[in-house]
Design an enzyme around this catalytic site. Structure first.
Site, PDB file in Angstrom:
ATOM      1  N   ARG A 137      -4.591 -30.347  15.105  1.00 26.73           N
ATOM      2  CA  ARG A 137      -3.634 -31.090  14.264  1.00 26.73           C
ATOM      3  C   ARG A 137      -3.512 -32.550  14.716  1.00 26.73           C
ATOM      4  NH1 ARG A 137      -4.842 -27.106  12.624  1.00 26.73           N
ATOM      5  NH2 ARG A 137      -3.633 -25.242  12.188  1.00 26.73           N
TER       6      ARG A 137
ATOM      7  N   SER B 269       4.825 -25.315   9.505  1.00 26.73           N
ATOM      8  CA  SER B 269       5.177 -25.242  10.930  1.00 26.73           C
ATOM      9  C   SER B 269       5.686 -26.597  11.406  1.00 26.73           C
ATOM     10  CB  SER B 269       3.949 -24.842  11.759  1.00 26.73           C
ATOM     11  OG  SER B 269       3.583 -23.519  11.434  1.00 26.73           O
TER      12      SER B 269
ATOM     13  N   GLU C 260       4.798 -31.094  14.983  1.00 29.89           N
ATOM     14  CA  GLU C 260       3.548 -31.288  14.239  1.00 29.89           C
ATOM     15  C   GLU C 260       3.826 -32.161  13.014  1.00 29.89           C
ATOM     16  OE1 GLU C 260       1.378 -27.660  13.131  1.00 29.89           O
ATOM     17  OE2 GLU C 260       0.994 -28.557  11.166  1.00 29.89           O
TER      18      GLU C 260
HETATM   19  C1  LIG Z   1       4.601 -23.905   3.162  1.00 25.25           C
HETATM   20  C2  LIG Z   1       3.689 -24.774   3.998  1.00 25.25           C
HETATM   21  C3  LIG Z   1       2.629 -24.197   4.669  1.00 25.25           C
HETATM   22  C4  LIG Z   1       1.773 -24.989   5.450  1.00 25.25           C
HETATM   23  N1  LIG Z   1       0.732 -24.386   6.091  1.00 25.25           N
HETATM   24  C5  LIG Z   1      -0.106 -25.140   6.830  1.00 25.25           C
HETATM   25  C6  LIG Z   1      -1.223 -24.533   7.499  1.00 25.25           C
HETATM   26  O1  LIG Z   1      -1.476 -23.348   7.393  1.00 25.25           O
HETATM   27  N2  LIG Z   1      -2.020 -25.321   8.244  1.00 25.25           N
HETATM   28  C7  LIG Z   1      -1.796 -26.661   8.365  1.00 25.25           C
HETATM   29  O2  LIG Z   1      -2.573 -27.331   9.063  1.00 25.25           O
HETATM   30  N3  LIG Z   1      -0.741 -27.254   7.746  1.00 25.25           N
HETATM   31  C8  LIG Z   1       0.091 -26.534   6.987  1.00 25.25           C
HETATM   32  N4  LIG Z   1       1.151 -27.133   6.362  1.00 25.25           N
HETATM   33  C9  LIG Z   1       1.392 -28.573   6.552  1.00 25.25           C
HETATM   34  C10 LIG Z   1       0.734 -29.489   5.515  1.00 25.25           C
HETATM   35  O3  LIG Z   1       0.520 -28.817   4.293  1.00 25.25           O
HETATM   36  C11 LIG Z   1      -0.594 -30.055   6.025  1.00 25.25           C
HETATM   37  O4  LIG Z   1      -0.411 -30.827   7.202  1.00 25.25           O
HETATM   38  C12 LIG Z   1      -1.298 -30.920   4.967  1.00 25.25           C
HETATM   39  O5  LIG Z   1      -2.578 -31.242   5.434  1.00 25.25           O
HETATM   40  C13 LIG Z   1      -0.544 -32.221   4.665  1.00 25.25           C
HETATM   41  O6  LIG Z   1      -1.138 -32.812   3.520  1.00 25.25           O
HETATM   42  P1  LIG Z   1      -0.310 -33.760   2.553  1.00 25.25           P
HETATM   43  O7  LIG Z   1      -1.215 -34.268   1.518  1.00 25.25           O
HETATM   44  O8  LIG Z   1       0.903 -33.087   2.086  1.00 25.25           O
HETATM   45  O9  LIG Z   1       0.047 -34.936   3.578  1.00 25.25           O
HETATM   46  P2  LIG Z   1       1.420 -35.723   3.699  1.00 25.25           P
HETATM   47  O10 LIG Z   1       2.493 -34.799   4.155  1.00 25.25           O
HETATM   48  O11 LIG Z   1       1.671 -36.505   2.473  1.00 25.25           O
HETATM   49  O12 LIG Z   1       1.044 -36.697   4.904  1.00 25.25           O
HETATM   50  C14 LIG Z   1       0.818 -36.172   6.210  1.00 25.25           C
HETATM   51  C15 LIG Z   1       0.205 -37.283   7.078  1.00 25.25           C
HETATM   52  O13 LIG Z   1      -1.075 -37.634   6.568  1.00 25.25           O
HETATM   53  C16 LIG Z   1      -1.110 -39.021   6.248  1.00 25.25           C
HETATM   54  N5  LIG Z   1      -1.968 -39.181   5.070  1.00 25.25           N
HETATM   55  C17 LIG Z   1      -1.799 -38.640   3.837  1.00 25.25           C
HETATM   56  N6  LIG Z   1      -2.827 -38.980   3.043  1.00 25.25           N
HETATM   57  C18 LIG Z   1      -3.653 -39.756   3.776  1.00 25.25           C
HETATM   58  C19 LIG Z   1      -4.895 -40.423   3.518  1.00 25.25           C
HETATM   59  N7  LIG Z   1      -5.483 -40.369   2.323  1.00 25.25           N
HETATM   60  N8  LIG Z   1      -5.474 -41.113   4.539  1.00 25.25           N
HETATM   61  C20 LIG Z   1      -4.884 -41.181   5.757  1.00 25.25           C
HETATM   62  N9  LIG Z   1      -3.716 -40.590   6.051  1.00 25.25           N
HETATM   63  C21 LIG Z   1      -3.104 -39.877   5.075  1.00 25.25           C
HETATM   64  C22 LIG Z   1       0.349 -39.408   5.978  1.00 25.25           C
HETATM   65  O14 LIG Z   1       0.579 -40.801   6.135  1.00 25.25           O
HETATM   66  C23 LIG Z   1       1.043 -38.578   7.038  1.00 25.25           C
HETATM   67  O15 LIG Z   1       0.939 -39.203   8.298  1.00 25.25           O
HETATM   68  C24 LIG Z   1       1.998 -26.380   5.562  1.00 25.25           C
HETATM   69  C25 LIG Z   1       3.077 -26.961   4.868  1.00 25.25           C
HETATM   70  C26 LIG Z   1       3.903 -26.171   4.083  1.00 25.25           C
HETATM   71  C27 LIG Z   1       5.025 -26.824   3.318  1.00 25.25           C
END
Ligand SMILES: Cc1cc2nc3c(=O)[nH]c(=O)nc-3n(C[C@H](O)[C@H](O)[C@H](O)COP(=O)(O)OP(=O)(O)OC[C@H]3O[C@@H](n4cnc5c(N)ncnc54)[C@H](O)[C@@H]3O)c2cc1C
Length: 314
Positions: free
Chosen positions: A186, A235, A305
């Site tokens: 992560r 998480s 995280e």
């Molecule tokens: C119900 C639930 C279950 C989940 N299960 C998991 C799991 O099993 N495994 C896991 O790893 N995570 C999990 N997550 C967390 C999350 O979904 C992941 O971390 C996901 O990758 C975040 O993507 P996002 O587009 O929502 O990013 P955001 O939340 O919008 O951003 C997260 C970070 O990434 C950066 N970012 C976003 N887009 C870009 C880009 N294009 N370039 C550079 N930086 C960028 C943002 O600035 C921020 O720092 C879960 C979340 C929820 C709500």
């Protein structure tokens, strides 16, 4: 034809220097509440939010931006905690706009940063390409998955990346290889100032029916273990080496602990859920309370995280 889509009620047409100087095709919103874009449903307003029409529009916007303007990249907001004070800068929203997804070569898939992980996983499976089924239950964009090295059930995003395109804050696009990044659990560190525009996934030959069945199976496992229906960020804490954050939180007796409408989930102790009208302050106070109680009970200082705008105290 070049058009700028504006929500007039929130945007004053004659007061934004970036918009005035560029032929933008995306939407530029002012004072946009970020609670609308985060999966916890909390967060104050962004001074501006830009939702580009496509990658070229984004590059044009970045080229015209004041180099001192604070920038926040937003995917689906599923791992992002924005404070109640909001963000005093510009948010770049990718979801649904950097949305191209295609078969690349025999065993590749090219996806832009705003493609949802679920869509990329199903697309690959339907092509009979295996290896990213685990992405199906991660409720974020591919850009967010690249930034976080999102993973589940033994798979990790960067384990499947052949190459990426990045863009810097001056709008310069570069092709990068995995070797250009330090990738861990992560955690991803790459060339400073570069953000993700797209990625090419390197996959294995598989069977479409089996791939879609595996996706269904992984989603069912998630459904039974996680409070999927309630606003959360997944998480909250990283698992410490050799242990699980959820085990430590449960062992400290914190399941169900509540501050305002933020609550440690009864179903999965490493989730904090918004059970009604929690604000970011409630969530931050609960995160800190869990950290201190777990440290007192077990000696382990948990590391969040979830990305907090402005950062967490260590
Ligand atoms: C119900 C639930 C279950 C989940 N299960 C998991 C799991 O099993 N495994 C896991 O790893 N995570 C999990 N997550 C967390 C999350 O979904 C992941 O971390 C996901 O990758 C975040 O993507 P996002 O587009 O929502 O990013 P955001 O939340 O919008 O951003 C997260 C970070 O990434 C950066 N970012 C976003 N887009 C870009 C880009 N294009 N370039 C550079 N930086 C960028 C943002 O600035 C921020 O720092 C879960 C979340 C929820 C709500």
């Amino acid at each position: 034809m070049i058009r700028v889509h504006l929500r007039q009620k929130r945007m004053s047409m004659n007061s934004d220097p970036v918009k005035d100087s560029l032929p933008l095709r995306g939407e530029l919103l002012r004072d946009e509440p970020l609670a609308r874009y985060t999966s916890w449903r909390v967060g104050g307003p962004a001074r501006r939010l830009f939702w580009p029409a496509d990658a070229a529009d984004l590059a044009a916007f970045l080229r015209g931006l004041d180099p001192a303007e604070p920038l926040l990249w937003l995917g689906l907001g599923s791992n992002l905690l924005v404070g109640d004070e909001g963000f005093a800068g510009t948010v770049i929203r990718t979801q649904g706009r950097l949305n191209a997804l295609e078969h690349a070569g025999q065993r590749g898939v090219r996806a832009e940063a705003g493609v949802s992980c679920a869509r990329a996983a199903r697309f690959a499976a339907r092509l009979g390409l295996a290896g990213v089924e685990f992405l199906a239950g991660i409720p974020g964009t591919l850009g967010g998955a690249l930034a976080m090295n999102a993973g589940a059930y033994g798979g990790e995003t960067w384990g499947r990346i052949a190459r990426v395109l990045t863009i810097d804050r001056r709008g310069v696009v570069r092709e990068r290889r995995p070797a250009d990044f330090h990738v861990g659990y992560r955690r991803v560190q790459g060339p400073p100032g570069e953000r993700f525009l797209e990625a090419e996934l390197a996959l294995e030959p598989g069977d479409a029916t089996a791939g879609l069945a595996r996706i269904r199976d992984l989603l069912a496992r998630r459904e039974s273990a996680q409070p999927i229906g309630l606003p959360s960020c997944g998480s909250v804490f990283r698992n410490p080496p050799g242990d699980y954050a959820a085990r430590l939180i449960e062992a400290a007796g914190l399941k169900g602990l509540r501050i305002g409408d933020a609550q440690v989930s009864e179903k999965h102790a490493n989730f904090i859920v918004n059970i009604g009208a929690a604000d970011a302050g409630d969530i931050i106070r609960l995160v800190e309370r869990v950290r201190s109680e777990v440290e007192r009970a077990s000696g382990v200082r948990l590391v969040p995280e979830v990305c907090r705008v402005g950062g967490w105290e260590s």
